[in-house]
Design an enzyme around this catalytic site. Structure first.
Site, PDB file in Angstrom:
ATOM      1  N   ASP A  96      31.104  24.307  49.665  1.00 50.00           N
ATOM      2  CA  ASP A  96      30.637  23.085  50.038  1.00 50.00           C
ATOM      3  C   ASP A  96      31.612  21.774  50.130  1.00 50.00           C
ATOM      4  OD1 ASP A  96      30.836  22.573  47.300  1.00 50.00           O
ATOM      5  OD2 ASP A  96      28.889  22.571  47.059  1.00 50.00           O
ATOM      6  N   GLU A 118      30.040  32.359  49.619  1.00 57.58           N
ATOM      7  CA  GLU A 118      29.249  31.395  48.807  1.00 57.58           C
ATOM      8  C   GLU A 118      28.239  30.412  49.721  1.00 57.58           C
ATOM      9  OE1 GLU A 118      29.716  27.948  46.104  1.00 57.58           O
ATOM     10  OE2 GLU A 118      29.969  29.749  44.731  1.00 57.58           O
ATOM     11  N   GLU A 132      28.120  17.463  49.326  1.00 64.12           N
ATOM     12  CA  GLU A 132      28.022  18.736  49.476  1.00 64.12           C
ATOM     13  C   GLU A 132      26.986  19.683  50.110  1.00 64.12           C
ATOM     14  OE1 GLU A 132      28.759  16.828  46.835  1.00 64.12           O
ATOM     15  OE2 GLU A 132      30.639  17.314  46.558  1.00 64.12           O
ATOM     16  N   HIS A 205      31.774  15.112  37.137  1.00 65.08           N
ATOM     17  CA  HIS A 205      32.666  14.662  37.980  1.00 65.08           C
ATOM     18  C   HIS A 205      32.167  14.217  39.504  1.00 65.08           C
ATOM     19  CE1 HIS A 205      32.746  18.528  39.396  1.00 65.08           C
ATOM     20  NE2 HIS A 205      32.843  18.249  40.654  1.00 65.08           N
ATOM     21  N   ARG A 207      30.234  13.076  42.594  1.00 62.50           N
ATOM     22  CA  ARG A 207      30.329  11.548  43.505  1.00 62.50           C
ATOM     23  C   ARG A 207      28.957  11.046  43.185  1.00 62.50           C
ATOM     24  NH1 ARG A 207      34.265  10.375  47.616  1.00 62.50           N
ATOM     25  NH2 ARG A 207      35.872  12.106  47.445  1.00 62.50           N
ATOM     26  N   HIS A 238      38.370  15.258  34.651  1.00 61.77           N
ATOM     27  CA  HIS A 238      38.815  15.228  35.930  1.00 61.77           C
ATOM     28  C   HIS A 238      39.930  14.218  36.462  1.00 61.77           C
ATOM     29  CE1 HIS A 238      38.307  15.495  40.375  1.00 61.77           C
ATOM     30  NE2 HIS A 238      37.630  16.556  40.251  1.00 61.77           N
TER      31      HIS A 238
HETATM   32  C1  UD1 Z   1      35.475  17.523  45.023  1.00 61.55           C
HETATM   33  C2  UD1 Z   1      34.537  18.288  45.985  1.00 61.55           C
HETATM   34  C3  UD1 Z   1      33.343  18.800  44.752  1.00 61.55           C
HETATM   35  C4  UD1 Z   1      33.870  19.507  44.040  1.00 61.55           C
HETATM   36  C5  UD1 Z   1      35.189  18.884  43.277  1.00 61.55           C
HETATM   37  C6  UD1 Z   1      35.862  19.882  42.262  1.00 61.55           C
HETATM   38  C7  UD1 Z   1      34.093  17.130  48.040  1.00 61.55           C
HETATM   39  C8  UD1 Z   1      33.341  16.308  49.006  1.00 61.55           C
HETATM   40  N1  UD1 Z   1      33.742  17.142  46.833  1.00 61.55           N
HETATM   41  O1  UD1 Z   1      35.518  16.554  44.712  1.00 61.55           O
HETATM   42  O2  UD1 Z   1      32.280  19.433  45.787  1.00 61.55           O
HETATM   43  O3  UD1 Z   1      33.033  19.652  42.957  1.00 61.55           O
HETATM   44  O4  UD1 Z   1      36.100  18.642  44.258  1.00 61.55           O
HETATM   45  O5  UD1 Z   1      36.667  19.034  41.501  1.00 61.55           O
HETATM   46  O6  UD1 Z   1      34.866  18.105  48.752  1.00 61.55           O
HETATM   47  N2  UD1 Z   1      42.810  13.852  41.959  1.00 61.55           N
HETATM   48  C9  UD1 Z   1      44.091  14.149  41.607  1.00 61.55           C
HETATM   49  N3  UD1 Z   1      44.628  15.331  41.404  1.00 61.55           N
HETATM   50  C10 UD1 Z   1      43.998  16.361  41.870  1.00 61.55           C
HETATM   51  C11 UD1 Z   1      42.547  16.384  42.032  1.00 61.55           C
HETATM   52  C12 UD1 Z   1      41.905  15.105  42.429  1.00 61.55           C
HETATM   53  O7  UD1 Z   1      44.749  13.096  41.443  1.00 61.55           O
HETATM   54  O8  UD1 Z   1      44.554  17.572  41.316  1.00 61.55           O
HETATM   55  C13 UD1 Z   1      42.294  12.755  42.441  1.00 61.55           C
HETATM   56  C14 UD1 Z   1      42.666  12.173  43.555  1.00 61.55           C
HETATM   57  O9  UD1 Z   1      42.677  10.634  43.477  1.00 61.55           O
HETATM   58  C15 UD1 Z   1      41.363  12.132  44.492  1.00 61.55           C
HETATM   59  C16 UD1 Z   1      40.273  12.112  43.494  1.00 61.55           C
HETATM   60  O10 UD1 Z   1      40.661  12.872  42.342  1.00 61.55           O
HETATM   61  O11 UD1 Z   1      41.309  11.159  45.470  1.00 61.55           O
HETATM   62  C17 UD1 Z   1      38.835  12.634  44.325  1.00 61.55           C
HETATM   63  O12 UD1 Z   1      39.151  14.358  44.649  1.00 61.55           O
HETATM   64  P1  UD1 Z   1      38.094  14.802  45.887  1.00 61.55           P
HETATM   65  O13 UD1 Z   1      38.798  16.071  46.073  1.00 61.55           O
HETATM   66  O14 UD1 Z   1      38.175  13.589  46.832  1.00 61.55           O
HETATM   67  O15 UD1 Z   1      36.734  14.550  44.952  1.00 61.55           O
HETATM   68  P2  UD1 Z   1      36.179  15.382  43.754  1.00 61.55           P
HETATM   69  O16 UD1 Z   1      35.324  14.591  43.155  1.00 61.55           O
HETATM   70  O17 UD1 Z   1      37.260  16.305  42.993  1.00 61.55           O
HETATM   71  N1  UDP Z   2      37.622  24.302  35.303  1.00 62.21           N
HETATM   72  C1  UDP Z   2      38.967  24.437  34.871  1.00 62.21           C
HETATM   73  N2  UDP Z   2      39.643  23.372  34.047  1.00 62.21           N
HETATM   74  C2  UDP Z   2      38.830  22.334  33.584  1.00 62.21           C
HETATM   75  C3  UDP Z   2      37.332  22.209  34.047  1.00 62.21           C
HETATM   76  C4  UDP Z   2      36.872  23.071  34.795  1.00 62.21           C
HETATM   77  O1  UDP Z   2      39.587  25.464  35.237  1.00 62.21           O
HETATM   78  O2  UDP Z   2      39.276  21.456  32.947  1.00 62.21           O
HETATM   79  C5  UDP Z   2      37.081  25.243  36.036  1.00 62.21           C
HETATM   80  C6  UDP Z   2      35.649  25.885  35.661  1.00 62.21           C
HETATM   81  O3  UDP Z   2      36.045  26.913  34.945  1.00 62.21           O
HETATM   82  C7  UDP Z   2      34.861  26.251  37.089  1.00 62.21           C
HETATM   83  C8  UDP Z   2      35.669  25.191  38.105  1.00 62.21           C
HETATM   84  O4  UDP Z   2      36.955  24.461  37.386  1.00 62.21           O
HETATM   85  O5  UDP Z   2      35.425  27.589  37.460  1.00 62.21           O
HETATM   86  C9  UDP Z   2      34.594  24.012  38.327  1.00 62.21           C
HETATM   87  O6  UDP Z   2      35.280  23.084  38.876  1.00 62.21           O
HETATM   88  P1  UDP Z   2      34.664  21.740  39.072  1.00 62.21           P
HETATM   89  O7  UDP Z   2      33.707  21.481  38.212  1.00 62.21           O
HETATM   90  O8  UDP Z   2      35.597  20.607  39.292  1.00 62.21           O
HETATM   91  O9  UDP Z   2      33.976  21.746  40.688  1.00 62.21           O
HETATM   92  P2  UDP Z   2      32.409  22.325  40.966  1.00 62.21           P
HETATM   93  O10 UDP Z   2      32.173  23.615  40.456  1.00 62.21           O
HETATM   94  O11 UDP Z   2      31.440  21.457  40.452  1.00 62.21           O
HETATM   95  O12 UDP Z   2      32.484  22.352  42.581  1.00 62.21           O
END
Ligand code: UD1
Ligand code: UDP
Length: 368
Positions: A96, A118, A132, A205, A207, A238
Site C-alpha cells: 500500500d 498482499e 495507504e 511512524h 502519518r 524511524h
Molecule cells: C512509508 C509508507 C508507509 C510505510 C512506511 C514504512 C507511504 C505513503 N507510506 O511511510 O505505508 O508504513 O513507509 O516505514 O508510502 N527517511 C530517511 N531514510 C530512510 C527512510 C525514510 O531519511 O531510509 C525519512 C525521509 O526524510 C523521508 C521520511 O523519512 O522523507 C518519510 O519517508 P516516507 O517513505 O515518505 O514515509 P514513511 O512514513 O516512511
Molecule cells: N523493522 C525493522 N527494523 C526496525 C523496525 C521495524 O527491520 O527498527 C521491520 C519490522 O520487522 C517489519 C517492518 O520493518 O517487518 C515494518 O516496517 P514499518 O513498521 O516501517 O512499516 P509498516 O509495516 O507499518 O508498513
C-alpha cells in the site's frame, strides 16, 4: 524470454519482497528485473544487504521530509521511463505504499499486467491508514493478479467485484522472511541496557499519528516506563525527521532505549525476546502472532482483523489514556497476557513466495 519486473521502495516492502525475488530468481525461463524506487534510503539498503538482493536499478527518489504528491510524481515519472525501456510482461508490486501505487499506475497506463502482492486488506476507512487504504484499493482495481494473504482478504476483493480467477490466497511472504531472519546470528550493541530485563519493543511512524496523537502516545509511554522500572522499552526510531523530533523530545525516561532503526535480523531477534509489542506498524501485527508475542496496536483501525480475531493483538487507539490503560492492562492482567501469547498463523507458515512464483510462471506461460 518473458520478463518480470519487481518494484518496491520502502523497508516493509523490501522485507516482504526479497524472499519472493529470491524465489523468482530460480525461474530458468524468465528474466527478472528488480527496480527499487529508493523511497527509503538507509532503511531499504539495510534489508537488501541482509537478503543479498542487488537491484538492477535504484531510482533514488527519496528527499528529506518528502510530501506525498512530490514523491508520487517522482516514482510515476521514474517508473514510466523504466517500464517503457524494459517492457516487462508482468510487474509485481507490494501492499500500500506510494511506490507501489505509482508503479502500478505507471504500468496500468502502459497496459502492462500487474500482480499485487498482499492484496485485499481493508479498513474501509480512507483516512486510516492514510494514504495507504487508498493506495491498496487503487492497486487492487488495476491488478490482473491479486495475491491475497488470507481468505478474509480474498472475500473483500470478491465483495468489491474482483473476478475470482484473478485472486489467489497465498499467505504472507513475511513468514518466509521470518524463516530467514530468525535463523541468522546477531548480537545487540546495547545489550548491557536490556540484559535480564522485560522488554517492551515499540515503534511508531504512521502519518495519521504524527503531531498531537504521537505526542500523547509517547507521553503515556514515558509515564508507564516511570511506573514500571522492571520493564525496559526499546524504541528503534524511524528515520522520518518529524517522528525523530517528537520521539527524542518526549521520551526522556531512563527505562526507554531509543535507537536508530535496527536491521531486520536484530529487530526480529529482539522481538522474539520481548514481552510484547507496542506499535502503529502494519507489519509488526503479522510478525508478533507468529512469534507468540502480543501486539498492542496504537490505532483505531486495522486492515489485519485476523490478528484481533485470533486474540493475538488489540487496538488500543492513539490517545494518552487509551495507550496508558491498554499497556497497563497487559502488564497487570496475567491471564490476558497468557491468552494473547499463544502463537497463531493467520498468514500461513511459509511458502508464500513459492506459491506466488508458481502462479506468475503459469500466468506467463498461459499468456505466451
Ligand atoms: C512509508 C509508507 C508507509 C510505510 C512506511 C514504512 C507511504 C505513503 N507510506 O511511510 O505505508 O508504513 O513507509 O516505514 O508510502 N527517511 C530517511 N531514510 C530512510 C527512510 C525514510 O531519511 O531510509 C525519512 C525521509 O526524510 C523521508 C521520511 O523519512 O522523507 C518519510 O519517508 P516516507 O517513505 O515518505 O514515509 P514513511 O512514513 O516512511
Ligand atoms: N523493522 C525493522 N527494523 C526496525 C523496525 C521495524 O527491520 O527498527 C521491520 C519490522 O520487522 C517489519 C517492518 O520493518 O517487518 C515494518 O516496517 P514499518 O513498521 O516501517 O512499516 P509498516 O509495516 O507499518 O508498513
Amino acid at each position: 524470454m518473458k520478463k518480470i519486473m519487481v518494484s518496491f521502495g520502502t523497508r516493509p516492502e523490501a522485507i516482504k519482497m526479497c524472499p519472493l525475488v529470491k524465489e523468482l530468481q530460480q525461474l530458468k525461463d524468465v528474466n527478472l528485473y528488480v527496480c527499487v524506487s529508493g523511497q527509503h534510503k538507509e532503511m531499504l539498503q539495510s534489508v537488501l544487504d541482509i537478503f543479498g538482493v542487488s537491484p538492477d536499478l535504484n531510482l533514488n527518489v527519496m528527499t528529506e521530509g518528502q510530501g506525498l504528491q512530490e514523491l508520487s510524481e517522482r516514482v510515476l515519472d521514474g517508473m514510466s521511463n523504466v517500464l517503457k525501456k524494459e517492457k516487462p510482461d508482468l510487474i509485481l508490486v507490494h501492499g500500500d505504499t506510494t511506490t507501489s501505487y505509482a508503479s502500478a499506475l505507471a504500468a496500468f497506463y502502459l497496459n502492462i499486467p500487474i500482480g499485487h502482492v498482499e492484496a485485499g486488506l481493508r479498513t474501509y476507512n480512507m483516512k486510516s491508514p492514510y494514504p495507504e487504504e487508498f493506495n491498496r484499493v487503487s492497486i487492487d482495481l488495476m491488478s490482473d493478479l491479486c495475491f491475497a494473504p488470507t481468505e478474509v482478504a480474498k472475500e473483500n476483493l470478491v465483495r468489491e467485484g474482483k473476478a475470482k480467477e484473478c485472486i489467489f490466497v497465498t499467505g504472507n511472504t513475511i513468514i518466509d522472511a521470518l524463516n530467514v531472519t530468525l535463523s541468522a546470528e546477531s548480537t545487540i550493541d546495547f545489550e548491557d541496557r536490556i540484559k535480564g530485563r522485560k522488554i517492551i519493543l515499540m515503534t511508531s511512524h504512521r502519518r495519521e499519528n504524527i503531531g498531537e496523537p504521537m505526542e500523547q502516545m509517547l507521553k503515556a509511554v514515558n509515564r508507564i516506563a516511570e511506573e514500571n522500572p522492571e520493564y525496559v522499552f526499546v524504541y528503534p526510531v524511524h528515520k522520518n525527521p518529524i517522528v525523530r523530533k517528537t520521539a527524542y523530545q518526549e521520551l526522556k525516561n531512563g527505562n526507554i532505549v531509543l535507537t536508530e532503526p535496527l536491521d531486520v535480523v536484530h529487530f526480529h531477534k529482539l522481538m522474539s525476546r520481548s514481552e510484547f509489542i507496542l506499535t502503529d506498524s502494519g507489519g509488526l501485527q503479522e510478525e508478533g502472532p507468529a512469534m507468540g508475542k502480543p501486539v498492542l496496536v496504537m490505532r483505531d483501525t486495522t486492515e489485519r482483523p485476523e490478528v484481533i480475531d485470533a486474540g493475538c493483538a488489540k487496538l488500543v487507539g492513539n490517545s494518552y489514556d487509551s495507550v496508558y490503560n491498554g499497556v497497563n492492562e497487559l502488564i497487570n492482567n496475567r491471564d490476558l497476557y497468557k491468552e494473547m501469547s499463544t502463537k497463531a498463523f493467520p498468514f500461513g507458515k511459509g511458502g508464500s513466495s513459492q506459491k506466488i512464483t508458481k502462479i506468475c510462471h503459469e500466468y506467463l506461460v498461459r499468456e505466451r
